[in-house]
Design a protein around this motif. Structure first.
Motif, PDB file in Angstrom:
ATOM      1  N   ARG A   1      11.496 -56.150 -14.277  1.00  0.00           N
ATOM      2  CA  ARG A   1      12.794 -56.454 -14.885  1.00  0.00           C
ATOM      3  C   ARG A   1      12.643 -57.328 -16.132  1.00  0.00           C
ATOM      4  N   ILE A   2      11.716 -58.271 -16.101  1.00  0.00           N
ATOM      5  CA  ILE A   2      11.516 -59.124 -17.282  1.00  0.00           C
ATOM      6  C   ILE A   2      10.970 -58.289 -18.447  1.00  0.00           C
ATOM      7  N   ALA A   3      10.001 -57.416 -18.149  1.00  0.00           N
ATOM      8  CA  ALA A   3       9.484 -56.542 -19.204  1.00  0.00           C
ATOM      9  C   ALA A   3      10.574 -55.604 -19.709  1.00  0.00           C
ATOM     10  N   GLN A   4      11.379 -55.094 -18.807  1.00  0.00           N
ATOM     11  CA  GLN A   4      12.467 -54.183 -19.184  1.00  0.00           C
ATOM     12  C   GLN A   4      13.474 -54.869 -20.110  1.00  0.00           C
ATOM     13  N   GLU A   5      13.889 -56.087 -19.756  1.00  0.00           N
ATOM     14  CA  GLU A   5      14.846 -56.815 -20.579  1.00  0.00           C
ATOM     15  C   GLU A   5      14.237 -57.177 -21.928  1.00  0.00           C
ATOM     16  N   SER A   6      12.963 -57.561 -21.940  1.00  0.00           N
ATOM     17  CA  SER A   6      12.307 -57.928 -23.199  1.00  0.00           C
ATOM     18  C   SER A   6      12.230 -56.734 -24.141  1.00  0.00           C
ATOM     19  N   LEU A   7      11.909 -55.550 -23.602  1.00  0.00           N
ATOM     20  CA  LEU A   7      11.839 -54.360 -24.452  1.00  0.00           C
ATOM     21  C   LEU A   7      13.220 -53.919 -24.913  1.00  0.00           C
ATOM     22  N   ALA A   8      14.221 -54.095 -24.058  1.00  0.00           N
ATOM     23  CA  ALA A   8      15.585 -53.795 -24.495  1.00  0.00           C
ATOM     24  C   ALA A   8      15.987 -54.708 -25.646  1.00  0.00           C
ATOM     25  N   ASN A   9      15.561 -55.966 -25.598  1.00  0.00           N
ATOM     26  CA  ASN A   9      15.842 -56.895 -26.694  1.00  0.00           C
ATOM     27  C   ASN A   9      15.090 -56.500 -27.968  1.00  0.00           C
ATOM     28  N   VAL A  10      13.910 -55.891 -27.802  1.00  0.00           N
ATOM     29  CA  VAL A  10      13.192 -55.402 -28.974  1.00  0.00           C
ATOM     30  C   VAL A  10      14.031 -54.367 -29.705  1.00  0.00           C
ATOM     31  N   VAL A  11      14.621 -53.460 -28.946  1.00  0.00           N
ATOM     32  CA  VAL A  11      15.450 -52.419 -29.552  1.00  0.00           C
ATOM     33  C   VAL A  11      16.678 -53.019 -30.229  1.00  0.00           C
ATOM     34  N   LYS A  12      17.285 -54.017 -29.579  1.00  0.00           N
ATOM     35  CA  LYS A  12      18.533 -54.578 -30.106  1.00  0.00           C
ATOM     36  C   LYS A  12      18.315 -55.537 -31.261  1.00  0.00           C
ATOM     37  N   HIS A  13      17.214 -56.294 -31.245  1.00  0.00           N
ATOM     38  CA  HIS A  13      17.096 -57.420 -32.168  1.00  0.00           C
ATOM     39  C   HIS A  13      15.876 -57.382 -33.076  1.00  0.00           C
ATOM     40  N   SER A  14      14.906 -56.546 -32.776  1.00  0.00           N
ATOM     41  CA  SER A  14      13.657 -56.604 -33.534  1.00  0.00           C
ATOM     42  C   SER A  14      13.855 -56.133 -34.974  1.00  0.00           C
TER      43      SER A  14
END
Length: 390
Positions: free
Chosen positions: A301-314
């Motif tokens: 879940r932590i990896a999933q949320e971090s990658l979702a943030n990559v898509v949204k904010h990177s």
């Protein structure tokens, strides 16, 4: 007629309940019934009523007190009404008098229902009445009656203490239930947030990729592959949401849900984002299959949320993910961020990831430095309690 009788009985019971304040209704019912019995016995002991007016006054005061108990909120004035009634009865001495038992009852009521000083005041007045009539009024065995009054106060006060302890326990249990409900709501919110954020991120990337392929290259096959991935992610999200709903007890028949993803699914998670167009450098050191289920689920879940943030904010759709498993589990996710200012976010995802790590005895830190956004999580290889919900 039967309905009227039933309604009258229900109304009387409600009045008795109100007379007992916060005590169970059986308590005031027994006390009021005992008071009525003592009053009737005290009246019968004075037959043939040589001094009728004292008996009439005693009955009137007892009846008035009973009406006050059944019609008004609990008040200490009722105690003094019964004391006055007992005084009227004691004006007519009789052997083995039952009238002082009213004083015993009133002392117990005052100690159980009213403040400490009020209960003590009622007790002192009752003992004073007994001592007075024992000295000048012909009351037999005043010491025995005075002891009964003292015992009545002790019993009533013990009931008051017991009630306060029960109230405190009920309050503590209610607070624990509220905390547990709050923790469960936050857990469910984390699950739904992670599922939806992950699914929508990949779905939008796939849909965007399919649109660009159709607009620029007219490559229908590649567009269909991207749309198929988007459809698969949507179905997977729906399955996970149904799993969460099933846990809440409102889902359909058993067997329609799937287990929560764990550490074994990290490779599939990374591949999903790669297919959606995110350039991910993934390294894995150690055997994630040895991790306990709660730790594996939290890691995913932590990896999933971090990658979702990559898509949204990177600033660029690329990231590096590294997982190391030894005595502890270390997860590091790095991605480019806008130079010169920290990444803007509402803090919900970071807070959820931090809570997941903390529940298992781990830590999570997120930082922005030199144009790179970094999330580092450290978890124990086994959770504090394998049953901890994550």
């Amino acid at each position: 007629m039967t309905g009227f009788t039933t309604n009258a009985g229900a109304g009387l019971w409600r009045r008795i309940e109100r007379a007992g304040g916060d005590y169970p209704p059986l308590y005031p019912a027994v006390i009021l019934s005992s008071s009525v019995v003592v009053t009737l016995v005290s009246t019968a002991q004075r037959f043939p009523f040589d001094q009728i007016w004292w008996v009439v006054a005693a009955l009137a005061l007892a009846a008035l007190t009973l009406v006050m108990d059944l019609t008004l909120p609990p008040t200490s004035y009722a105690c003094f009404g019964i004391i006055a009634s007992s005084v009227c009865f004691l004006m007519i001495p009789t052997p083995t008098d039952a009238a002082p038992l009213q004083l015993v009852l009133m002392t117990a009521i005052a100690a159980a229902m009213y403040p400490l000083l009020t209960g003590i005041a009622v007790t002192v007045v009752c003992i004073a009445v007994i001592v007075w009539f024992g000295a000048v009024g012909g009351l037999d065995s005043p010491a025995l009656y005075a002891l009964g009054v003292a015992c009545g106060w002790l019993i009533g006060y013990m009931m008051l203490i017991q009630k306060r302890l029960a109230d405190n326990r009920a309050r503590v249990l209610a607070e624990r239930a509220d905390r547990a409900a709050g923790d469960e709501r936050r857990r469910i919110a984390r699950e739904i947030h992670d599922v939806i954020a992950h699914s929508l991120s990949i779905t939008m990337l796939n849909v965007t990729g399919a649109r660009r392929v159709l607009e620029q290259d007219r490559d229908v096959e590649e567009a269909l592959d991207a749309l198929a991935d988007a459809e698969r992610q949507g179905r997977q999200a729906m399955t996970e949401i149904r799993t969460i709903v099933h846990v809440l007890g409102t889902a359909g028949p058993a067997g329609t849900t799937s287990p929560s993803p764990g550490a074994d699914d990290l490779v599939r998670l990374v591949e999903d984002y790669r297919k959606a167009g995110v350039d991910i450098d993934f390294t894995l050191a150690g055997d994630v299959t040895e991790l306990s289920r709660p730790v594996g689920a939290a890691l995913y879940r932590i990896a999933q949320e971090s990658l979702a943030n990559v898509v949204k904010h990177s600033a660029g759709k690329r990231a590096s993910v590294s997982v190391s498993v030894s005595d502890a589990v270390a997860l590091t996710v790095e991605n480019p961020a806008a130079q010169g200012r920290p990444r803007h976010c509402d803090g919900t995802g970071i807070e959820g990831m931090t809570q997941r790590a903390a529940l298992l005895g781990g830590t999570l830190h997120a930082s922005h430095r030199a144009g790179t956004w970094t999330v580092r999580a450290t978890l124990p290889a086994r959770s504090i309690a394998d049953g901890v919900p994550v």
